[in-house]
Write an enzyme that holds these catalytic residues in place. Structure first.
Site, PDB file in Angstrom:
ATOM      1  N   CYS A  60     -12.876   3.280 -34.834  1.00  0.00           N
ATOM      2  CA  CYS A  60     -12.966   4.730 -34.945  1.00  0.00           C
ATOM      3  C   CYS A  60     -12.113   5.447 -33.902  1.00  0.00           C
ATOM      4  CB  CYS A  60     -14.418   5.178 -34.798  1.00  0.00           C
ATOM      5  SG  CYS A  60     -15.492   4.542 -36.098  1.00  0.00           S
ATOM      6  N   GLY A 107     -11.960   4.923 -38.806  1.00  0.00           N
ATOM      7  CA  GLY A 107     -12.676   6.169 -39.079  1.00  0.00           C
ATOM      8  C   GLY A 107     -12.250   7.194 -38.044  1.00  0.00           C
ATOM      9  N   ASN A 143     -17.288   9.523 -32.698  1.00  0.00           N
ATOM     10  CA  ASN A 143     -16.762   8.869 -33.887  1.00  0.00           C
ATOM     11  C   ASN A 143     -17.793   8.966 -35.028  1.00  0.00           C
ATOM     12  OD1 ASN A 143     -18.386   7.019 -32.296  1.00  0.00           O
ATOM     13  ND2 ASN A 143     -17.838   5.486 -33.813  1.00  0.00           N
ATOM     14  N   PRO A 144     -17.462   8.522 -36.242  1.00  0.00           N
ATOM     15  CA  PRO A 144     -18.355   8.753 -37.386  1.00  0.00           C
ATOM     16  C   PRO A 144     -19.781   8.253 -37.228  1.00  0.00           C
ATOM     17  CG  PRO A 144     -16.190   8.185 -38.185  1.00  0.00           C
ATOM     18  CD  PRO A 144     -16.131   8.033 -36.695  1.00  0.00           C
ATOM     19  N   CYS A 145     -19.967   7.120 -36.572  1.00  0.00           N
ATOM     20  CA  CYS A 145     -21.336   6.616 -36.382  1.00  0.00           C
ATOM     21  C   CYS A 145     -21.887   6.933 -35.006  1.00  0.00           C
ATOM     22  CB  CYS A 145     -21.360   5.119 -36.621  1.00  0.00           C
ATOM     23  SG  CYS A 145     -20.985   4.668 -38.331  1.00  0.00           S
ATOM     24  N   GLU A 174     -21.187   6.041 -31.935  1.00  0.00           N
ATOM     25  CA  GLU A 174     -21.370   5.079 -30.853  1.00  0.00           C
ATOM     26  C   GLU A 174     -20.789   5.588 -29.538  1.00  0.00           C
ATOM     27  OE1 GLU A 174     -20.531   2.271 -34.452  1.00  0.00           O
ATOM     28  OE2 GLU A 174     -19.850   4.214 -33.749  1.00  0.00           O
TER      29      GLU A 174
END
Length: 442
Positions: free
Chosen positions: A95, A131, A306-308, A310
């Site tokens: 990401c 991502g 980032n998208p998730c 983390e």
């Protein structure tokens, strides 16, 4: 699960094999997997990641990296598993975070040029398997006058819709769509539209949404104060050259803003919580707090996750991810801390090597990650399963105490490994010892 001497091995199933063969096994030009087992994949990846070592250390670390993965003690991010050692020009980083930026210095970041350059950068990242997180707060709000075309802006959310449409067309590896995170600051005049946009189930289907929350806003919620939605004065002569989405910096320089609306902070907070319940989004990221606790705050400003989620990252920052599999360290009675220490140190070296092996296609990211900060994202997985194996009830005082001790151990050993790498290879270029002596986190 069946127990071996040092790990738990779940049964190999058709579902696991399908995911492995579809996403991670190396394939020939006809798309047929030439790797039949994860061990074959781990060997490929270990040899590739160790290839950046000195010749006399290369085989030693290739074997150690292989054993670390083949025992399921550590797994790198999926892009590493899929790409390392294949000779394909793909990213090894899962990401990215990019700013809304114009590549033409004569154009403002909040311009058609800036918007198109940002969407094009996102498309490049998505097409290579990464991502991307974008904070769209740089863009002027809906209804704002645009002098160049003698019209009004369609607003930041409209360009999120456009970027999401591009993401829909980018299919990664023939099997998946790219992941994104879109963020907007709590002060932005478009924030209410942003909060509620996913009430329409047919828009922004390829991005998660999160509100960037400031400490000031949360204090206003606590005090039941008014909250101002504002944006820089776009008619100011320095707007195009100075505006980069950082309202705090803009105001600190004494530059003017325009107030578009005043709301009750609690009312805005209620909107966030209602739509999070109704739509599952937006999330919230305490971005102000992120920056105050960032050890690298002296050289960067985190603008998004980032998208998730983390990692919080600055513009052109990357997520170089890998996870310690905690379950594999259960020895039948407790945690094998000696083996955990060994794997943490190896994982830090593995991820640092990945930085050098990665193919960079955005110069700003190579400068920031490879040459500047060398950030890694060492995480964990399997905590819930480990607690079950230890017969610790999640949330109990005993489990909390155990978790605090476990993660303190992992954190400290990761920093020790980083120190040893710095002695061997030199510290990252942006390192300043005096700043770390007063670092807020570690």
């Amino acid at each position: 699960m069946r127990m071996s001497s040092n790990k738990l091995l779940p049964a190999w199933t058709a579902q696991r094999e399908k995911v492995f063969l579809d996403r991670y096994a190396y394939k020939n030009k006809d798309g047929e997997p030439t790797e039949k087992t994860p061990s074959e994949m781990f060997r490929r990846v270990a040899d590739a990641i160790a290839s950046v070592e000195n010749a006399d250390l290369r085989q030693k670390f290739a074997d150690e990296f292989f054993r670390m993965m083949d025992s399921w003690g550590f797994l790198p991010g999926g892009r590493v598993l899929a790409g390392a050692g294949t000779h394909h020009v793909v990213t090894y980083f899962n990401c990215y975070v990019i700013p809304v930026r114009s590549k033409d210095p004569s154009k403002g970041n909040d311009s058609r040029q800036g918007i198109m350059d940002t969407i094009a950068t996102a498309m490049e990242i998505l097409s290579r398997g990464g991502g991307v997180g974008i904070n769209w707060s740089t863009l002027r709000p809906r209804g704002c006058y645009v002098q160049g075309v003698n019209g009004t802006s369609s607003g930041s959310v409209s360009w999120m819709l456009a970027c999401d449409g591009v993401a829909h067309q980018v299919q990664q590896g023939g099997s998946r769509r790219g992941a994104q995170m879109y963020m907007l600051w709590d002060w932005h005049p478009d924030i209410e539209e942003f909060i509620s946009i996913k009430s329409n189930r047919n828009v922004i289907e390829h991005a998660n949404l999160s509100v960037a929350v400031s400490d000031e806003f949360m204090q206003a919620v606590k005090n039941d104060d008014d909250w101002v939605l504002e944006f820089p004065d776009t008619d100011h002569p320095d707007y195009n050259s100075l505006w980069d989405g950082d309202l705090e910096k803009w105001k600190a320089a004494g530059l003017p803003t325009i107030v578009y609306k005043t709301v009750k902070a609690r009312d805005l907070w209620k909107q966030i919580t209602y739509y999070a319940w109704e739509n599952g989004e937006p999330g919230v990221v305490f971005l102000d707090r992120y920056n105050k606790l960032n050890n690298l705050g002296y050289t960067e400003k985190i603008i998004s996750v980032n998208p998730c989620a983390e990692q919080g990252l600055p513009g052109y920052g990357v997520c170089n991810l890998g996870a310690i599999n905690l379950v594999s360290f259960f020895n039948g009675e407790g945690v094998d801390f000696d083996r955990l220490r060994e794997v943490v140190h190896l994982a830090v070296r593995f991820l640092d090597n990945t930085i050098d092996l990665n193919a960079y296609f955005i110069p700003e990211m190579e400068e920031h990650e490879k040459d500047g900060v060398r950030r890694i994202g060492l995480g964990t997985m399997g905590l819930a399963d480990l607690l079950i194996l230890l017969k610790l009830r999640y949330g109990s005082d005993e489990s909390i105490s155990f978790v605090e001790d476990l993660y303190r151990f992992i954190r400290d050993e990761a920093y020790r490994a980083s120190v040893e790498l710095a002695k061997e290879r030199g510290p990252f270029r942006y390192f300043k010892a005096e700043k770390f002596l007063e670092a807020p986190f570690v």
